[in-house]
Structures are given as structure tokens and as C-alpha cells.
Motif scaffolding. Structure first.
Motif, PDB file in Angstrom:
ATOM      1  N   THR A   1      67.750 -20.238  81.402  1.00 19.24           N
ATOM      2  CA  THR A   1      68.003 -19.620  81.005  1.00 19.24           C
ATOM      3  C   THR A   1      66.081 -19.314  80.610  1.00 19.24           C
ATOM      4  N   LEU A   2      66.145 -18.607  80.568  1.00 23.44           N
ATOM      5  CA  LEU A   2      64.108 -17.837  80.289  1.00 23.44           C
ATOM      6  C   LEU A   2      64.485 -18.029  78.662  1.00 23.44           C
ATOM      7  N   ASP A   3      64.752 -17.701  77.270  1.00 22.95           N
ATOM      8  CA  ASP A   3      65.429 -18.130  76.840  1.00 22.95           C
ATOM      9  C   ASP A   3      64.796 -18.764  76.012  1.00 22.95           C
ATOM     10  N   TYR A   4      65.363 -19.836  76.990  1.00 21.75           N
ATOM     11  CA  TYR A   4      65.076 -21.295  76.445  1.00 21.75           C
ATOM     12  C   TYR A   4      64.229 -21.550  76.149  1.00 21.75           C
ATOM     13  N   TYR A   5      63.598 -20.999  76.771  1.00 22.93           N
ATOM     14  CA  TYR A   5      62.096 -21.681  76.667  1.00 22.93           C
ATOM     15  C   TYR A   5      60.563 -20.507  76.656  1.00 22.93           C
ATOM     16  N   ALA A   6      59.345 -21.060  75.783  1.00 32.75           N
ATOM     17  CA  ALA A   6      58.716 -20.040  75.570  1.00 32.75           C
ATOM     18  C   ALA A   6      58.249 -20.348  76.915  1.00 32.75           C
ATOM     19  N   ILE A   7      56.938 -18.698  76.978  1.00 38.47           N
ATOM     20  CA  ILE A   7      56.528 -18.045  78.276  1.00 38.47           C
ATOM     21  C   ILE A   7      54.723 -17.887  78.371  1.00 38.47           C
ATOM     22  N   ASN A   8      54.537 -18.438  78.880  1.00 36.55           N
ATOM     23  CA  ASN A   8      53.096 -18.416  79.198  1.00 36.55           C
ATOM     24  C   ASN A   8      52.298 -17.920  80.069  1.00 36.55           C
ATOM     25  N   TRP A   9      51.328 -16.600  79.807  1.00 30.39           N
ATOM     26  CA  TRP A   9      50.650 -15.746  80.550  1.00 30.39           C
ATOM     27  C   TRP A   9      49.402 -16.164  80.856  1.00 30.39           C
ATOM     28  N   ILE A  10      48.814 -17.106  82.018  1.00 24.83           N
ATOM     29  CA  ILE A  10      47.807 -17.889  81.891  1.00 24.83           C
ATOM     30  C   ILE A  10      46.809 -17.415  83.084  1.00 24.83           C
ATOM     31  N   ARG A  11      45.721 -16.954  82.887  1.00 29.66           N
ATOM     32  CA  ARG A  11      44.918 -16.447  84.136  1.00 29.66           C
ATOM     33  C   ARG A  11      43.831 -17.270  84.588  1.00 29.66           C
ATOM     34  N   GLN A  12      42.832 -16.964  86.268  1.00 31.40           N
ATOM     35  CA  GLN A  12      42.078 -18.040  86.356  1.00 31.40           C
ATOM     36  C   GLN A  12      41.152 -16.568  86.811  1.00 31.40           C
ATOM     37  N   ALA A  13      40.282 -17.006  86.466  1.00 36.92           N
ATOM     38  CA  ALA A  13      39.184 -15.681  87.539  1.00 36.92           C
ATOM     39  C   ALA A  13      38.351 -16.680  88.677  1.00 36.92           C
ATOM     40  N   PRO A  14      37.100 -15.534  88.783  1.00 40.83           N
ATOM     41  CA  PRO A  14      37.201 -17.178  90.299  1.00 40.83           C
ATOM     42  C   PRO A  14      35.713 -17.461  89.545  1.00 40.83           C
ATOM     43  N   GLY A  15      36.025 -19.014  89.504  1.00 39.71           N
ATOM     44  CA  GLY A  15      34.270 -19.925  89.464  1.00 39.71           C
ATOM     45  C   GLY A  15      34.987 -20.113  88.132  1.00 39.71           C
ATOM     46  N   LYS A  16      36.123 -19.555  87.410  1.00 35.21           N
ATOM     47  CA  LYS A  16      36.130 -20.252  86.106  1.00 35.21           C
ATOM     48  C   LYS A  16      37.246 -21.089  86.134  1.00 35.21           C
ATOM     49  N   GLU A  17      37.265 -21.392  84.329  1.00 38.19           N
ATOM     50  CA  GLU A  17      38.270 -21.801  84.524  1.00 38.19           C
ATOM     51  C   GLU A  17      39.227 -21.381  83.980  1.00 38.19           C
ATOM     52  N   ARG A  18      41.034 -22.320  84.415  1.00 38.15           N
ATOM     53  CA  ARG A  18      41.913 -21.331  83.459  1.00 38.15           C
ATOM     54  C   ARG A  18      41.839 -20.972  82.691  1.00 38.15           C
ATOM     55  N   GLU A  19      42.327 -19.370  81.804  1.00 37.40           N
ATOM     56  CA  GLU A  19      42.291 -19.400  80.007  1.00 37.40           C
ATOM     57  C   GLU A  19      43.900 -18.943  79.927  1.00 37.40           C
ATOM     58  N   ARG A  20      44.738 -19.497  78.414  1.00 34.96           N
ATOM     59  CA  ARG A  20      45.751 -18.810  78.906  1.00 34.96           C
ATOM     60  C   ARG A  20      45.783 -17.583  77.408  1.00 34.96           C
ATOM     61  N   VAL A  21      46.803 -17.065  78.155  1.00 35.35           N
ATOM     62  CA  VAL A  21      45.985 -15.126  78.157  1.00 35.35           C
ATOM     63  C   VAL A  21      47.659 -15.083  76.797  1.00 35.35           C
ATOM     64  N   SER A  22      48.263 -15.408  76.920  1.00 37.71           N
ATOM     65  CA  SER A  22      49.532 -15.102  75.649  1.00 37.71           C
ATOM     66  C   SER A  22      50.359 -16.119  75.642  1.00 37.71           C
ATOM     67  N   CYS A  23      51.452 -15.983  74.768  1.00 38.26           N
ATOM     68  CA  CYS A  23      52.822 -16.625  75.120  1.00 38.26           C
ATOM     69  C   CYS A  23      53.936 -16.597  73.599  1.00 38.26           C
ATOM     70  N   ILE A  24      54.905 -16.399  73.882  1.00 40.47           N
ATOM     71  CA  ILE A  24      56.127 -15.803  73.969  1.00 40.47           C
ATOM     72  C   ILE A  24      57.380 -16.866  73.368  1.00 40.47           C
ATOM     73  N   ARG A  25      57.485 -17.133  72.157  1.00 40.56           N
ATOM     74  CA  ARG A  25      58.118 -18.741  71.937  1.00 40.56           C
ATOM     75  C   ARG A  25      59.658 -18.493  72.199  1.00 40.56           C
ATOM     76  N   ARG A  26      60.098 -19.189  72.241  1.00 43.17           N
ATOM     77  CA  ARG A  26      61.437 -19.243  72.524  1.00 43.17           C
ATOM     78  C   ARG A  26      62.448 -19.064  70.926  1.00 43.17           C
ATOM     79  N   SER A  27      63.872 -18.684  70.555  1.00 42.26           N
ATOM     80  CA  SER A  27      64.092 -17.697  69.823  1.00 42.26           C
ATOM     81  C   SER A  27      64.102 -16.948  68.921  1.00 42.26           C
ATOM     82  N   ASP A  28      62.723 -16.840  68.119  1.00 40.79           N
ATOM     83  CA  ASP A  28      62.377 -15.995  67.836  1.00 40.79           C
ATOM     84  C   ASP A  28      61.615 -14.976  68.226  1.00 40.79           C
ATOM     85  N   GLY A  29      60.904 -15.549  69.057  1.00 40.71           N
ATOM     86  CA  GLY A  29      59.949 -14.420  70.036  1.00 40.71           C
ATOM     87  C   GLY A  29      58.965 -14.138  69.304  1.00 40.71           C
ATOM     88  N   SER A  30      58.217 -14.859  68.617  1.00 42.22           N
ATOM     89  CA  SER A  30      56.188 -14.802  68.540  1.00 42.22           C
ATOM     90  C   SER A  30      56.059 -14.718  69.123  1.00 42.22           C
TER      91      SER A  30
END
Length: 118
Positions: free
Chosen positions: A26-55
Motif C-alpha cells: 500500500t503506497l500510502d504507508y510509505y513516502a515516495i521519492n522521484w529521483i532523476r539522473q541526467a547523462p554524466g551527472k549524479e542522481r538528484e532527488r527531485v521531490s518527495c511526498i511523505r506518508r500520512s500527511d502527504g507533505s
């Protein structure tokens, strides 16, 4: 598992909506991150939505342009991307975060490619 989709080729200034569909938990029980990686660059966290309150969290470079949201009925998290720039070009991954947006990612989707180009 997580299934990311929605990437593609878009012109600068355009919009895309990425989806991250969860199965097996159940996805709502966890936070979910969107992470991106551009060519030749390190991964970067773009966004996150927290569980419970959805902040939410956004990296400064996407604030005001990207919106993360969750549809519990569909067990899916979305990333609405607007005013896209060439520097947004990357493979975008969604990841389950067991630490409520502190980066303890334990499951990853397969990635979806976003290309912003004229």
C-alpha cells in the motif's frame, strides 16, 4: 514493485506527467521519492511526498514547476512537470522511502526517460 511511466520527448516549456504505480504494498504507508539522473551527472532527488500527511519536498530547481501528488485509490504517485527546461532531461525513477523522505530508499522503479528538446 514500482512501475514508472509517462516519460517522453517534449519541447521546452511543455509539460509531462509521470506516474509511479505500486503493486504488492500500500503506497500510502510509505513516502515516495522521484529521483532523476541526467547523462554524466549524479542522481538528484527531485521531490518527495511523505506518508500520512502527504507533505512534500522539492529541490529548488523545480519548485513552482513540478507538483507531486498521490492517488491512494489507484495506489499511484504522480509527478506533474510543467515549464520544462532542457536541463530537466534525465531518466526519472520513483523509489519507496521507508524513512519518510530522509532517503532510505528500498524499492525502485525501472526509470522513465524525459527528454526536453526542440
Amino acid at each position: 514493485q514500482l512501475q514508472a511511466s509517462g516519460g517522453g520527448l517534449v519541447q521546452p516549456g511543455g509539460s509531462l506527467r509521470l506516474s509511479c504505480a505500486a503493486s504488492g504494498f500500500t503506497l500510502d504507508y510509505y513516502a515516495i521519492n522521484w529521483i532523476r539522473q541526467a547523462p554524466g551527472k549524479e542522481r538528484e532527488r527531485v521531490s518527495c511526498i511523505r506518508r500520512s500527511d502527504g507533505s512534500t519536498y522539492y529541490v529548488d530547481s523545480v519548485k513552482g514547476r513540478f507538483t507531486i501528488s498521490r492517488d491512494n485509490a489507484k495506489n499511484t504517485v504522480y509527478l506533474q512537470m510543467s515549464s520544462l527546461k532542457p536541463e530537466d532531461t534525465a531518466v526519472y525513477y520513483c523509489a519507496r522511502d521507508r524513512s519518510n523522505c530522509y532517503g532510505a530508499n528500498d524499492y525502485w522503479g525501472q526509470g522513465t526517460l524525459v527528454t526536453v528538446s526542440s
